[in-house]
Design a protein around this motif. Structure first.
Motif, PDB file in Angstrom:
ATOM      1  N   LEU A 176       0.886  -1.233   0.128  1.00 47.58           N
ATOM      2  CA  LEU A 176      -0.017  -0.008  -0.114  1.00 47.58           C
ATOM      3  C   LEU A 176       0.715   1.372  -0.016  1.00 47.58           C
ATOM      4  CD1 LEU A 176      -2.852  -0.884   2.684  1.00 47.58           C
ATOM      5  CD2 LEU A 176      -2.763  -0.831   0.195  1.00 47.58           C
ATOM      6  N   ILE A 177       0.287   2.305  -0.593  1.00 53.89           N
ATOM      7  CA  ILE A 177       1.169   3.521  -0.631  1.00 53.89           C
ATOM      8  C   ILE A 177       0.542   4.287   0.318  1.00 53.89           C
ATOM      9  CG2 ILE A 177       1.715   5.665  -2.056  1.00 53.89           C
ATOM     10  CD1 ILE A 177       1.225   3.901  -4.677  1.00 53.89           C
ATOM     11  N   SER A 178       1.200   4.544   1.501  1.00 54.02           N
ATOM     12  CA  SER A 178       0.964   5.281   2.635  1.00 54.02           C
ATOM     13  C   SER A 178       1.367   6.645   2.871  1.00 54.02           C
ATOM     14  CB  SER A 178       0.931   4.184   3.798  1.00 54.02           C
ATOM     15  OG  SER A 178       2.191   3.843   4.023  1.00 54.02           O
ATOM     16  N   THR A 179       2.359   7.143   2.229  1.00 54.60           N
ATOM     17  CA  THR A 179       3.116   8.581   2.587  1.00 54.60           C
ATOM     18  C   THR A 179       3.161   9.078   1.656  1.00 54.60           C
ATOM     19  OG1 THR A 179       5.407   7.693   2.487  1.00 54.60           O
ATOM     20  CG2 THR A 179       4.327   7.172   4.578  1.00 54.60           C
ATOM     21  N   THR A 180       3.385  10.515   1.808  1.00 56.04           N
ATOM     22  CA  THR A 180       3.648  11.458   0.645  1.00 56.04           C
ATOM     23  C   THR A 180       4.949  11.179  -0.046  1.00 56.04           C
ATOM     24  OG1 THR A 180       4.365  12.855   2.337  1.00 56.04           O
ATOM     25  CG2 THR A 180       2.171  13.212   1.807  1.00 56.04           C
ATOM     26  N   LYS A 181       6.037  10.707   0.881  1.00 57.12           N
ATOM     27  CA  LYS A 181       7.371  10.562   0.369  1.00 57.12           C
ATOM     28  C   LYS A 181       7.369   9.259  -0.691  1.00 57.12           C
ATOM     29  CE  LYS A 181      12.112   9.400   1.482  1.00 57.12           C
ATOM     30  NZ  LYS A 181      12.973   9.198   2.664  1.00 57.12           N
ATOM     31  N   GLU A 182       6.505   8.355  -0.433  1.00 58.77           N
ATOM     32  CA  GLU A 182       6.318   7.164  -1.212  1.00 58.77           C
ATOM     33  C   GLU A 182       5.655   7.510  -2.811  1.00 58.77           C
ATOM     34  OE1 GLU A 182       5.594   3.688   2.202  1.00 58.77           O
ATOM     35  OE2 GLU A 182       4.073   4.468   1.059  1.00 58.77           O
ATOM     36  N   LEU A 183       4.699   8.450  -2.688  1.00 55.66           N
ATOM     37  CA  LEU A 183       3.780   8.665  -3.733  1.00 55.66           C
ATOM     38  C   LEU A 183       4.753   9.648  -4.575  1.00 55.66           C
ATOM     39  CD1 LEU A 183       1.632   8.745  -5.511  1.00 55.66           C
ATOM     40  CD2 LEU A 183       0.604  10.500  -4.303  1.00 55.66           C
ATOM     41  N   SER A 184       5.454  10.584  -3.954  1.00 58.39           N
ATOM     42  CA  SER A 184       6.243  11.419  -4.687  1.00 58.39           C
ATOM     43  C   SER A 184       7.493  10.672  -5.462  1.00 58.39           C
ATOM     44  CB  SER A 184       6.827  12.740  -3.508  1.00 58.39           C
ATOM     45  OG  SER A 184       7.967  13.383  -4.321  1.00 58.39           O
ATOM     46  N   GLN A 185       8.026   9.721  -4.858  1.00 60.44           N
ATOM     47  CA  GLN A 185       9.341   9.111  -5.201  1.00 60.44           C
ATOM     48  C   GLN A 185       8.885   8.485  -6.683  1.00 60.44           C
ATOM     49  OE1 GLN A 185      10.453   6.821  -1.971  1.00 60.44           O
ATOM     50  NE2 GLN A 185      12.111   8.182  -1.494  1.00 60.44           N
ATOM     51  N   ILE A 186       7.487   7.894  -6.625  1.00 58.27           N
ATOM     52  CA  ILE A 186       6.925   7.213  -7.673  1.00 58.27           C
ATOM     53  C   ILE A 186       6.845   8.192  -8.877  1.00 58.27           C
ATOM     54  CG2 ILE A 186       4.872   6.103  -8.543  1.00 58.27           C
ATOM     55  CD1 ILE A 186       4.267   4.840  -6.079  1.00 58.27           C
ATOM     56  N   PRO A 198       8.689  17.530  -9.765  1.00 64.93           N
ATOM     57  CA  PRO A 198       7.942  16.674 -10.526  1.00 64.93           C
ATOM     58  C   PRO A 198       6.619  16.232 -10.209  1.00 64.93           C
ATOM     59  CG  PRO A 198      10.208  15.855 -10.254  1.00 64.93           C
ATOM     60  CD  PRO A 198      10.165  17.177  -9.334  1.00 64.93           C
ATOM     61  N   ALA A 199       6.397  16.233  -8.834  1.00 67.22           N
ATOM     62  CA  ALA A 199       4.995  15.840  -8.190  1.00 67.22           C
ATOM     63  C   ALA A 199       4.141  16.935  -7.931  1.00 67.22           C
ATOM     64  CB  ALA A 199       5.361  15.305  -6.736  1.00 67.22           C
ATOM     65  N   THR A 200       4.478  18.078  -8.503  1.00 66.70           N
ATOM     66  CA  THR A 200       3.443  19.527  -8.147  1.00 66.70           C
ATOM     67  C   THR A 200       2.262  19.012  -8.703  1.00 66.70           C
ATOM     68  OG1 THR A 200       5.230  20.722  -8.536  1.00 66.70           O
ATOM     69  CG2 THR A 200       3.060  21.537  -8.666  1.00 66.70           C
ATOM     70  N   LYS A 201       2.194  18.534  -9.916  1.00 69.63           N
ATOM     71  CA  LYS A 201       0.779  18.606 -11.054  1.00 69.63           C
ATOM     72  C   LYS A 201       0.131  17.356 -10.553  1.00 69.63           C
ATOM     73  CE  LYS A 201       2.033  20.878 -15.354  1.00 69.63           C
ATOM     74  NZ  LYS A 201       2.188  20.735 -16.673  1.00 69.63           N
ATOM     75  N   SER A 202       0.564  16.240  -9.960  1.00 67.87           N
ATOM     76  CA  SER A 202      -0.091  15.241  -9.440  1.00 67.87           C
ATOM     77  C   SER A 202      -0.513  15.323  -8.223  1.00 67.87           C
ATOM     78  CB  SER A 202       0.841  13.791  -9.345  1.00 67.87           C
ATOM     79  OG  SER A 202       1.323  13.543 -10.883  1.00 67.87           O
ATOM     80  N   PHE A 203       0.101  16.035  -7.281  1.00 71.94           N
ATOM     81  CA  PHE A 203      -0.327  16.260  -6.011  1.00 71.94           C
ATOM     82  C   PHE A 203      -1.634  17.216  -6.074  1.00 71.94           C
ATOM     83  CE2 PHE A 203       2.905  13.561  -4.312  1.00 71.94           C
ATOM     84  CZ  PHE A 203       2.704  13.863  -3.189  1.00 71.94           C
ATOM     85  N   GLN A 204      -1.270  18.463  -7.005  1.00 75.58           N
ATOM     86  CA  GLN A 204      -2.501  19.077  -7.265  1.00 75.58           C
ATOM     87  C   GLN A 204      -3.652  18.569  -7.463  1.00 75.58           C
ATOM     88  OE1 GLN A 204      -2.148  22.646  -9.825  1.00 75.58           O
ATOM     89  NE2 GLN A 204      -3.723  21.617 -10.985  1.00 75.58           N
ATOM     90  N   ALA A 205      -3.564  17.445  -8.458  1.00 73.94           N
ATOM     91  CA  ALA A 205      -4.790  16.795  -9.156  1.00 73.94           C
ATOM     92  C   ALA A 205      -5.650  16.164  -7.871  1.00 73.94           C
ATOM     93  CB  ALA A 205      -4.415  15.812 -10.262  1.00 73.94           C
ATOM     94  N   ILE A 206      -4.798  15.353  -7.290  1.00 72.23           N
ATOM     95  CA  ILE A 206      -5.274  14.549  -6.290  1.00 72.23           C
ATOM     96  C   ILE A 206      -6.035  15.169  -5.057  1.00 72.23           C
ATOM     97  CG2 ILE A 206      -4.778  12.723  -4.466  1.00 72.23           C
ATOM     98  CD1 ILE A 206      -2.279  11.731  -6.124  1.00 72.23           C
ATOM     99  N   ARG A 207      -5.288  16.237  -4.635  1.00 71.07           N
ATOM    100  CA  ARG A 207      -6.005  17.333  -3.699  1.00 71.07           C
ATOM    101  C   ARG A 207      -7.343  17.797  -4.124  1.00 71.07           C
ATOM    102  NH1 ARG A 207      -3.546  22.186  -4.177  1.00 71.07           N
ATOM    103  NH2 ARG A 207      -5.718  23.061  -5.117  1.00 71.07           N
TER     104      ARG A 207
END
Length: 315
Positions: A176-186, A198-207
């Motif tokens: 399971l992906i459980s932390t912001t760091k794990e998702l950001s690294q992907i 690199p994670a700016t747009k994806s984090f924005q989208a999910i939020r």
């Protein structure tokens, strides 16, 4: 403990000035946050003025409760529910100015526990109201590749949405992906590093998706027409093209007159009434270079303002 100076309200003077505050007017702050706009509005109000503020984040409500001022009302909830939350105050067609700051609050972005930041490792959450049911963790780990791709593509305008969604789906089958760091690294393993993280747009989208931000904005804008007084001001600060597009289209919808064939036996006032013209004095304002240098987060901000024109006023 978070440094109090970390939070800087973007386009503060411009947005407050755009409201043309009347001493004894009635005003609405739909995104109280850390209170930047509300405190400035209160400074300009006379003793008979009123300010009603809403925020969905319980932390913001606690800050608001510390403002001891009989002219100020702080209410917990989503600004899209303005009709319900303000019902007892009987404010229909009485508000002289409404403001929304659609940026994420520093209360949220600077807290590891809230899970908004790709710079701070913490639980993958992203809920503006921690009491909401669906967190980013629950959504990411229960969604299929197609749904993840749709969110990243449509709410983040992420070029690499398909590759990111595919890799997320592969990894979460193992763990399971459980932390912001794990998702950001992907995301960082796929998206090239340029000017932005690199994670700016994806984090924005999910939020945006988790908090239903675009739906909230659309609903609020429609309801705002029932609360603005004649010549009341509406001022909205957005930070990405999706929000700004919604605000722009809304204002334009109630501002533009279609081309009418020459010679029709109809006056200009009749045309305006027929096509429900409700906004005038429309402006778009950007941060100054000085503000951008001082606060880099302001670089993408756009303030759109307009004056409401009630059709019920006799000419």
């Amino acid at each position: 403990m978070m440094n109090k100076k970390i939070h800087e309200t973007v386009l503060l003077n411009e947005s407050i000035n755009s409201l043309k505050i009347k001493k004894n007017g009635i005003y609405f702050d739909g995104t109280f946050g850390c209170g930047g706009h509300s405190k400035e509005i209160l400074k300009k109000l006379g003793k008979h003025g009123k300010l009603y503020a809403i925020d969905r984040d319980p932390q913001s409500i606690e800050i608001g409760k510390k403002i001891s001022d009989p002219r100020f009302y702080i209410i917990h909830g989503n600004f899209s529910n303005i009709d319900i939350l303000l019902k007892k105050y009987n404010l229909k067609n009485k508000i002289d100015g409404m403001i929304l700051d659609l940026g994420i609050s520093s209360l949220q972005i600077m807290s590891k526990k809230r899970g908004f930041s790709f710079y701070l490792d913490g639980p993958l959450d992203m809920r503006m109201n921690p009491n909401d049911k669906i967190s980013a963790f629950k959504w990411i780990n229960s969604s299929n590749t197609k749904d993840i791709y749709y969110v990243l593509k449509n709410f983040g305008e992420e070029r690499f949405a398909k590759k990111i969604a595919h890799k997320i789906s592969i990894i979460k089958k193992k763990k399971l992906i459980s932390t912001t760091k794990e998702l950001s690294q992907i995301i960082e393993s796929i998206v090239p590093r340029k000017n932005k993280h690199p994670a700016t747009k994806s984090f924005q989208a999910i939020r945006i998706f988790i908090n239903k931000e675009l739906d909230e904005l659309n609903i609020f804008l429609k309801k705002s027409l029932n609360f603005l007084n004649h010549k009341g001001k509406i001022s909205i600060i957005s930070f990405h093209s999706l929000e700004d597009r919604i605000v722009k289209r809304f204002i334009n919808k109630y501002n533009k007159i279609p081309n009418i064939p020459v010679g029709l036996p109809i006056s200009e006032n009749q045309i305006k009434k027929m096509y429900n013209i409700k906004f005038k004095n429309i402006h778009r304002i950007f941060p100054s270079l000085k503000e951008i240098k001082k606060n880099i987060k302001s670089r993408s901000a756009i303030l759109r303002t307009a004056t409401f024109k009630s059709q019920n006023i006799k000419k």
